[in-house]
Design a protein around this motif. Structure first.
Motif, PDB file in Angstrom:
ATOM      1  N   SER A   1      44.104  39.996  36.335  1.00  0.00           N
ATOM      2  CA  SER A   1      44.219  41.453  36.349  1.00  0.00           C
ATOM      3  C   SER A   1      44.907  41.949  37.622  1.00  0.00           C
ATOM      4  O   SER A   1      44.966  41.229  38.623  1.00  0.00           O
TER       5      SER A   1
ATOM      6  N   ARG B   1      37.672  34.869  35.242  1.00  0.00           N
ATOM      7  CA  ARG B   1      36.598  34.635  34.256  1.00  0.00           C
ATOM      8  C   ARG B   1      36.972  35.160  32.881  1.00  0.00           C
ATOM      9  O   ARG B   1      36.469  34.691  31.874  1.00  0.00           O
TER      10      ARG B   1
ATOM     11  N   THR C   1      45.324  49.510  39.603  1.00  0.00           N
ATOM     12  CA  THR C   1      44.968  48.257  38.914  1.00  0.00           C
ATOM     13  C   THR C   1      43.844  48.552  37.925  1.00  0.00           C
ATOM     14  O   THR C   1      43.279  49.650  37.932  1.00  0.00           O
TER      15      THR C   1
HETATM   16  N1  LIG Z   1      43.291  48.121  43.750  1.00  0.00           N
HETATM   17  C1  LIG Z   1      43.195  48.542  44.980  1.00  0.00           C
HETATM   18  O1  LIG Z   1      43.356  49.733  45.254  1.00  0.00           O
HETATM   19  C2  LIG Z   1      42.911  47.585  46.108  1.00  0.00           C
HETATM   20  C3  LIG Z   1      43.009  48.081  47.398  1.00  0.00           C
HETATM   21  C4  LIG Z   1      42.761  47.203  48.463  1.00  0.00           C
HETATM   22  C5  LIG Z   1      42.419  45.895  48.232  1.00  0.00           C
HETATM   23  N2  LIG Z   1      42.325  45.447  46.949  1.00  0.00           N
HETATM   24  C6  LIG Z   1      41.936  44.042  46.764  1.00  0.00           C
HETATM   25  O2  LIG Z   1      42.850  43.406  45.901  1.00  0.00           O
HETATM   26  C7  LIG Z   1      42.196  42.346  45.198  1.00  0.00           C
HETATM   27  C8  LIG Z   1      42.481  42.484  43.713  1.00  0.00           C
HETATM   28  O3  LIG Z   1      41.932  43.712  43.269  1.00  0.00           O
HETATM   29  P1  LIG Z   1      42.482  44.529  42.003  1.00  0.00           P
HETATM   30  O4  LIG Z   1      42.517  45.953  42.367  1.00  0.00           O
HETATM   31  O5  LIG Z   1      43.676  43.871  41.443  1.00  0.00           O
HETATM   32  O6  LIG Z   1      41.197  44.400  41.063  1.00  0.00           O
HETATM   33  P2  LIG Z   1      41.000  44.046  39.527  1.00  0.00           P
HETATM   34  O7  LIG Z   1      42.113  44.585  38.708  1.00  0.00           O
HETATM   35  O8  LIG Z   1      39.608  44.470  39.229  1.00  0.00           O
HETATM   36  O9  LIG Z   1      41.057  42.471  39.576  1.00  0.00           O
HETATM   37  C9  LIG Z   1      40.078  41.721  40.232  1.00  0.00           C
HETATM   38  C10 LIG Z   1      40.304  40.277  39.919  1.00  0.00           C
HETATM   39  O10 LIG Z   1      39.295  39.518  40.602  1.00  0.00           O
HETATM   40  C11 LIG Z   1      38.719  38.637  39.658  1.00  0.00           C
HETATM   41  N3  LIG Z   1      37.337  38.333  40.009  1.00  0.00           N
HETATM   42  C12 LIG Z   1      36.373  39.194  40.409  1.00  0.00           C
HETATM   43  N4  LIG Z   1      35.218  38.532  40.592  1.00  0.00           N
HETATM   44  C13 LIG Z   1      35.470  37.231  40.297  1.00  0.00           C
HETATM   45  C14 LIG Z   1      34.683  36.054  40.275  1.00  0.00           C
HETATM   46  N5  LIG Z   1      33.389  36.061  40.599  1.00  0.00           N
HETATM   47  N6  LIG Z   1      35.263  34.888  39.921  1.00  0.00           N
HETATM   48  C15 LIG Z   1      36.579  34.849  39.564  1.00  0.00           C
HETATM   49  N7  LIG Z   1      37.374  35.919  39.564  1.00  0.00           N
HETATM   50  C16 LIG Z   1      36.819  37.102  39.924  1.00  0.00           C
HETATM   51  C17 LIG Z   1      38.838  39.341  38.319  1.00  0.00           C
HETATM   52  O11 LIG Z   1      38.892  38.361  37.303  1.00  0.00           O
HETATM   53  P3  LIG Z   1      37.859  38.243  36.063  1.00  0.00           P
HETATM   54  O12 LIG Z   1      37.355  39.612  35.745  1.00  0.00           O
HETATM   55  O13 LIG Z   1      38.690  37.605  35.000  1.00  0.00           O
HETATM   56  O14 LIG Z   1      36.816  37.339  36.589  1.00  0.00           O
HETATM   57  C18 LIG Z   1      40.201  40.007  38.446  1.00  0.00           C
HETATM   58  O15 LIG Z   1      41.221  39.116  38.069  1.00  0.00           O
HETATM   59  C19 LIG Z   1      40.714  42.449  45.565  1.00  0.00           C
HETATM   60  O16 LIG Z   1      40.402  41.508  46.555  1.00  0.00           O
HETATM   61  C20 LIG Z   1      40.585  43.862  46.088  1.00  0.00           C
HETATM   62  O17 LIG Z   1      39.529  44.011  47.023  1.00  0.00           O
HETATM   63  C21 LIG Z   1      42.553  46.267  45.871  1.00  0.00           C
END
Ligand SMILES: NC(=O)c1ccc[n+]([C@@H]2O[C@H](COP(=O)([O-])OP(=O)(O)OC[C@H]3O[C@@H](n4cnc5c(N)ncnc54)[C@H](OP(=O)(O)O)[C@@H]3O)[C@@H](O)[C@H]2O)c1
Length: 252
Positions: free
Chosen positions: A15, A37, A192
């Protein structure tokens, strides 16, 4: 930027930012190992990467479970022909909230630290022999929450990301002796799946918090990650790169 003959492992690739990173590496010729997952969503990312002609290994694993992580590394190394991995992208993360006085504060804290910090330490520990052999590099996806709390309820998240940044700097020093670079990318708000659930109104609120009046798309973060993973960034280690549309500027 070619990543031909490079093997890249991306956690949280099902994702958002992780999916964009995996797809971009695939576009640039890398073989990608995608971890998450949610099998349905991972399969979509796998298909997208394969459309670019990339070799893809899809691994269903929960990064908070040590058994899953050990198994995942074993399968990944065998798949790569025992050559191992060149680039490790620790991206999986959650942003569960609680206020410090809430009854469930410690449960939220444990879950967030387990996902955003402990899992990174363990996976890095297992990957280091291969990264060392290949003179590879690590990029940890952090957040501007490591520098400043931007909203209430994020104490666990901010603590996890601040820990991630300093963990990255500490191991950057250790691993420099082995020719392995380590950096973090610290995004501000990015559109996201994780963010989408808060709704359009909340997204607009976050957009208004930025100096540039916009939130990023996952591809923008992926572009920065690919630059840092490439030889063009061979002088860069122990650094944190903010990509936040000026959110921190506006706050100060
Ligand atoms: N979006 C933002 O605004 C933002 C800003 C700053 C930093 N970030 C950081 O960027 C990263 C990605 O975030 P995103 O916004 O792209 O979020 P997202 O769309 O919710 O994606 C999160 C990803 O992490 C995986 N994940 C979560 N828990 C997991 C676990 N226990 N085991 C394996 N995979 C796991 C999910 O996969 P499954 O559900 O398939 O397990 C998913 O692929 C994160 O570290 C977040 O803190 C995001």
């Amino acid at each position: 930027m070619s990543f031909k003959n490079k093997v890249v492992l991306v956690t949280g690739a099902s994702s958002g930012i992780g999916a964009a990173i995996a797809s971009k590496f695939a576009e640039e010729g890398a073989s990608v190992i995608i971890v998450g997952r949610n099998e349905t969503k991972l399969k979509e990312v796998e298909a997208k990467c394969q459309r670019n002609g990339a070799k893809v290994l899809m691994l269903i694993a929960d990064v908070t479970k040590d058994n899953d992580v050990v198994k995942m590394m074993r399968v990944a190394i065998t798949w790569s022909g025992h050559w191992g991995i060149d680039i490790l992208i620790n991206n999986a993360g959650i942003a569960e909230t609680a206020d410090i006085w809430d009854e469930n504060a410690m449960e939220v804290y444990e879950r967030v630290i387990a996902t955003n910090l402990r899992s990174v330490v363990f996976l890095t520990h297992l990957a280091v022999p291969y990264l060392t052999k290949n003179k590879g590099n690590i990029i940890n996806i952090s957040s501007i929450g490591s520098f400043a709390p931007l909203s209430t309820g994020y104490f666990a998240y901010c603590a996890s990301k601040a820990g991630l940044d300093n963990f990255s700097r500490a191991i950057a020093l250790d691993l420099a002796t082995k020719g392995v670079r380590v950096n973090t990318v610290n995004p501000g708000p990015v559109r996201t799946d994780g963010f989408q659930t808060v709704g359009e109104e909340e997204l607009n609120k976050f957009g208004a918090m930025t100096a540039l009046g916009r939130i990023s798309e996952p591809d923008e973060i992926a572009d920065l990650v690919l630059f840092l993973a490439s030889d063009k960034a061979k002088a860069i280690t122990g650094s944190s790169f903010v990509s936040d549309n000026g959110t921190l500027l506006k706050r100060n």
